[in-house]
Design an enzyme around this catalytic site. Sequence first.
Site, short mmCIF file in Angstrom:
data_model
loop_
_atom_site.label_atom_id
_atom_site.label_comp_id
_atom_site.label_asym_id
_atom_site.label_seq_id
_atom_site.Cartn_x
_atom_site.Cartn_y
_atom_site.Cartn_z
N MET A 151 0.86 -1.16 0.00
CA MET A 151 0.00 0.00 0.00
C MET A 151 0.89 1.21 0.00
O MET A 151 1.81 1.26 0.78
CB MET A 151 -0.83 -0.11 1.25
CG MET A 151 -1.97 0.75 1.65
SD MET A 151 -2.15 2.40 1.27
CE MET A 151 -1.91 3.12 2.83
N PRO A 152 0.78 2.16 -0.82
CA PRO A 152 -0.20 2.29 -1.89
C PRO A 152 0.24 1.65 -3.21
O PRO A 152 1.42 1.40 -3.42
CB PRO A 152 -0.30 3.80 -2.07
CG PRO A 152 1.04 4.33 -1.72
CD PRO A 152 1.54 3.40 -0.63
N HIS A 153 -0.75 1.44 -4.05
CA HIS A 153 -0.53 0.99 -5.42
C HIS A 153 -0.89 2.18 -6.32
O HIS A 153 -2.00 2.70 -6.23
CB HIS A 153 -1.41 -0.21 -5.76
CG HIS A 153 -1.29 -0.64 -7.19
ND1 HIS A 153 -0.10 -1.09 -7.72
CD2 HIS A 153 -2.20 -0.65 -8.19
CE1 HIS A 153 -0.30 -1.39 -9.01
NE2 HIS A 153 -1.56 -1.12 -9.30
N LEU A 204 5.27 -0.13 -1.59
CA LEU A 204 4.78 0.62 -2.74
C LEU A 204 4.83 -0.22 -4.00
O LEU A 204 5.73 -1.03 -4.19
CB LEU A 204 5.64 1.86 -2.96
CG LEU A 204 5.56 2.92 -1.88
CD1 LEU A 204 6.80 3.79 -1.89
CD2 LEU A 204 4.32 3.76 -2.08
N SER A 205 3.84 -0.01 -4.88
CA SER A 205 3.88 -0.62 -6.21
C SER A 205 3.40 0.41 -7.22
O SER A 205 2.58 1.28 -6.90
CB SER A 205 3.02 -1.89 -6.27
OG SER A 205 1.70 -1.61 -5.86
#
Length: 75
Positions: A1-3, A39-40
């Site tokens: 999270m977050p994406h 993160l992504s």
Amino acid sequence: MPHIIVKLWPGQSEEAKQKLAEQIVANSMETLCYGADSLSVAFEEIESRDWKDKVYLPDIVEKEGQLYKKPGYKM
């Protein structure tokens, strides 16, 4: 999270997308205090002819209250 999903027209190089992803991650880590492992970042290429129906109307017009940077306005 977050994406984080970046929607853009096709044609950017893999190098440009990788650089942007790295900058998004670095800025998100600094601003939101998340680690890189949480993160992504994804890229979704949308043809210009489809932009209005697939991005502008559903993501910008219909979600105007969620925008922090509107198209056409400088920050």
